[in-house]
Write a protein that holds these residues in place. Structure first.
Motif, mmCIF file in Angstrom:
data_model
loop_
_atom_site.group_PDB
_atom_site.id
_atom_site.type_symbol
_atom_site.label_atom_id
_atom_site.label_comp_id
_atom_site.label_asym_id
_atom_site.label_seq_id
_atom_site.Cartn_x
_atom_site.Cartn_y
_atom_site.Cartn_z
ATOM 1 N N TYR A 127 -0.971 11.257 6.254
ATOM 2 C CA TYR A 127 0.101 10.267 6.148
ATOM 3 C C TYR A 127 -0.441 8.872 6.448
ATOM 4 O O TYR A 127 -0.121 7.903 5.744
ATOM 5 N N GLY A 128 -1.277 8.763 7.478
ATOM 6 C CA GLY A 128 -1.867 7.466 7.811
ATOM 7 C C GLY A 128 -2.738 6.931 6.698
ATOM 8 O O GLY A 128 -2.699 5.738 6.369
ATOM 9 N N LEU A 129 -3.529 7.806 6.074
ATOM 10 C CA LEU A 129 -4.373 7.379 4.959
ATOM 11 C C LEU A 129 -3.531 6.950 3.762
ATOM 12 O O LEU A 129 -3.860 5.991 3.057
ATOM 13 N N THR A 130 -2.426 7.673 3.537
ATOM 14 C CA THR A 130 -1.538 7.314 2.431
ATOM 15 C C THR A 130 -0.864 5.961 2.678
ATOM 16 O O THR A 130 -0.737 5.134 1.762
ATOM 17 N N LYS A 131 -0.427 5.721 3.910
ATOM 18 C CA LYS A 131 0.203 4.431 4.233
ATOM 19 C C LYS A 131 -0.800 3.284 4.101
ATOM 20 O O LYS A 131 -0.419 2.149 3.788
ATOM 21 N N ALA A 132 -2.077 3.588 4.334
ATOM 22 C CA ALA A 132 -3.088 2.537 4.199
ATOM 23 C C ALA A 132 -3.153 2.010 2.767
ATOM 24 O O ALA A 132 -3.461 0.838 2.540
ATOM 25 N N SER A 133 -2.836 2.889 1.797
ATOM 26 C CA SER A 133 -2.891 2.451 0.399
ATOM 27 C C SER A 133 -1.764 1.489 0.053
ATOM 28 O O SER A 133 -1.909 0.664 -0.854
ATOM 29 N N THR B 156 -0.438 5.676 13.212
ATOM 30 C CA THR B 156 -0.464 7.060 12.717
ATOM 31 C C THR B 156 -1.870 7.644 12.777
ATOM 32 O O THR B 156 -2.035 8.826 13.129
ATOM 33 N N LEU B 157 -2.883 6.861 12.446
ATOM 34 C CA LEU B 157 -4.249 7.374 12.533
ATOM 35 C C LEU B 157 -4.652 7.640 13.982
ATOM 36 O O LEU B 157 -5.372 8.610 14.270
#
Length: 492
Positions: A218-224, A236-237
């Motif tokens: 989820y954290g990686l997705t929000k980074a995008s 989140t990360l």
């Protein structure tokens, strides 16, 4: 623990292999069957672009996050029983997803599919490993099983394209329900049950690792969408890191850990898990972006997009069943686990050079490179992962390999999706008003895709490094089916 004797593990070897492989194909296929239908899903359910990725990620994330739990339940409570529970959940969730009328309903159904797959997939491989112990039959079984797993993603694109074009995207989900019902009907007739150990299930460990992996992706997705420096991304990360550390501590002190760390004491198995993790990151990126590339940039229909991918699964199956399976007894494991990542690197390089003017032939060439690479890799990876494992831990060993594939795919899609988003945004800024035109939108997409595949080269290179640094085994042997529960995890 008492195991079903190998000779009695199946009442019909050929049909048992078919049931196990069809279940594996169904579970892997559904990781990508909706990829080619994403534009139709977006239009039909009015999905936002940010949430559209979750149609794919929710499945992969639930699958990857719960695999350790699912694999361990098979070891503890009986593999056939848990296999059937997983298939039942998967088929039911597929039916619900087909009737979805909102973003939320579809994403929840996809997550439930992933949960069912997380129980079914590792128990399927564990059943295979303990059912087929005679060298010739074992080699054939692993070749077919690995081919199903490796080609399922590309076959999903073809099936999704056919169903989306000629019926509806909903049938890409409905189709799993009757297949699952058939598997449930045949399973008790061709496979015997293993006796579970009855030990306590490490529920705190299962909940912690699932929450940790979910938060990570989820954290990686929000980074995008929000950027790496946003509060949401950073928090989140950080939570994901804390949860995964907590999981490690829980496992260290648990008397019945979900994931005993001794499973990693063998460098070959650890190498197989890492290679699978990195190759899956590259492969899932290919399915996600190239399916949209042909539709958004070249205007292909869903059916033609799926048809365009067909040479890839054909190549994987040919390499796995006809070539690699027959050559492993002579050449061993290592040459294939070196060649596979090298070919994957070449495929990522080729895909990073595709643009709006590229014809089908460069696209086909890159698919064939990746298909040969995956065909070289999946049989030896599958065999290495369960090589010499005591029967009471084959579910765990299988689950870790599947975890590498699914979590690697989810993390790869999130990370390379971030690269895609930033590169696309920068290109749109450069084009200005031209970015709103059809040609400008194609340019923006191609630029993002090229940067994503350049990043995916790194993942394939890490797979090669893991192979060279860790893989030392060259020949594998059947699991010690009669080994006691105190037997070592792997005999070198």
């Amino acid at each position: 623990m008492t195991e079903t004797p190998p000779a009695q593990a199946s009442r019909n070897g050929g049909l048992a292999l078919a049931v196990i492989c069809v279940a594996q194909l169904m579970v892997i296929l559904d990781a990508t069957v909706v990829n080619v239908a994403l534009p139709s899903i977006r239009d039909d359910l009015d999905f936002s672009l940010d949430n559209l990725t979750w149609v794919v990620t929710a499945y992969s994330l639930a699958f990857g996050g719960l695999l350790l739990f699912g694999g361990r339940t098979g070891d503890l409570f009986g593999r056939r029983r848990m296999f059937m529970i997983g298939i039942g959940l998967f088929a039911g969730a597929s039916l619900v997803g087909g009737f979805a009328n909102s973003e939320t309903m579809l994403i929840i159904a996809r997550a439930a599919q992933g949960a069912g797959g997380a129980i079914a997939a590792p128990t399927a491989l564990a059943l295979l490993a303990t059912t087929f112990t005679e060298p010739g039959a074992r080699s054939r079984a692993f070749g077919v099983f690995a081919a199903m797993g490796a080609s399922g993603g590309a076959l999903g694109l073809l099936l999704g394209g056919v169903l989306t074009d000629y019926a509806s995207w909903r049938w890409a989900l409905f189709i799993s329900a009757p297949i699952g019902a058939l598997v449930l009907f045949l399973t008790p007739r061709v496979l015997n049950e293993s006796q579970g150990s009855g030990k306590k299930l490490d529920l705190p460990g299962a909940l912690t690792v699932t929450a940790g992996m979910s938060t990570l992706v989820y954290g990686l997705t929000k980074a995008s969408s929000d950027g790496w420096g946003s509060t949401t991304t950073v928090v989140t990360l950080a939570i994901a890191a804390a949860l995964l550390v907590a999981f490690g501590l829980i496992e260290h002190f648990s008397t019945h850990p979900l994931m005993p760390f001794r499973i990693f004491s063998n460098r070959n198995r650890t190498g197989a898990y890492l290679i699978m993790l990195f190759l899956a990151a590259a492969m899932f990126t290919t399915f996600y972006f190239m399916a949209q590339f042909q539709q958004n940039v070249h205007g292909w229909s869903p059916f033609h997009t799926g048809l365009g991918f067909l040479p890839m699964p054909v190549t994987i199956m040919f390499m796995s069943i006809v070539v690699v399976r027959r050559l492993i007894p002579t050449l061993g494991i290592r040459p294939f686990l070196t060649a596979g990542p090298i070919l994957a690197i070449a495929a990522m390089v080729a895909m990073s050079h595709l643009d709006a003017s590229s014809s089908y032939w460069p696209f086909l060439g890159s698919l064939l490179l990746l298909g040969v690479g995956m065909g070289c890799s999946f049989v030896p990876l599958t065999m290495t992962a369960v090589n010499g494992v005591a029967p009471h831990e084959t579910g765990l060993a299988s689950a870790l390999l599947n975890t590498g594939q699914q979590v690697g795919g989810a993390i790869g899609l999130a990370a390379f999706g971030t690269v895609f988003a930033h590169a696309s945004a920068d290109r749109a800024t450069e084009l200005g008003a031209r970015a709103a035109t059809a040609a400008g939108q194609a340019d923006v997409f191609v630029t993002g895709q090229q940067h994503a595949f350049q990043a995916a080269i790194v993942a394939a290179a890490l797979a090669l490094i893991a192979s060279i640094a860790l893989i030392r085994v060259n020949k594998v042997a059947p699991p010690a089916a009669a080994a006691p529960a105190t037997a070592p995890v792997m005999a070198e």
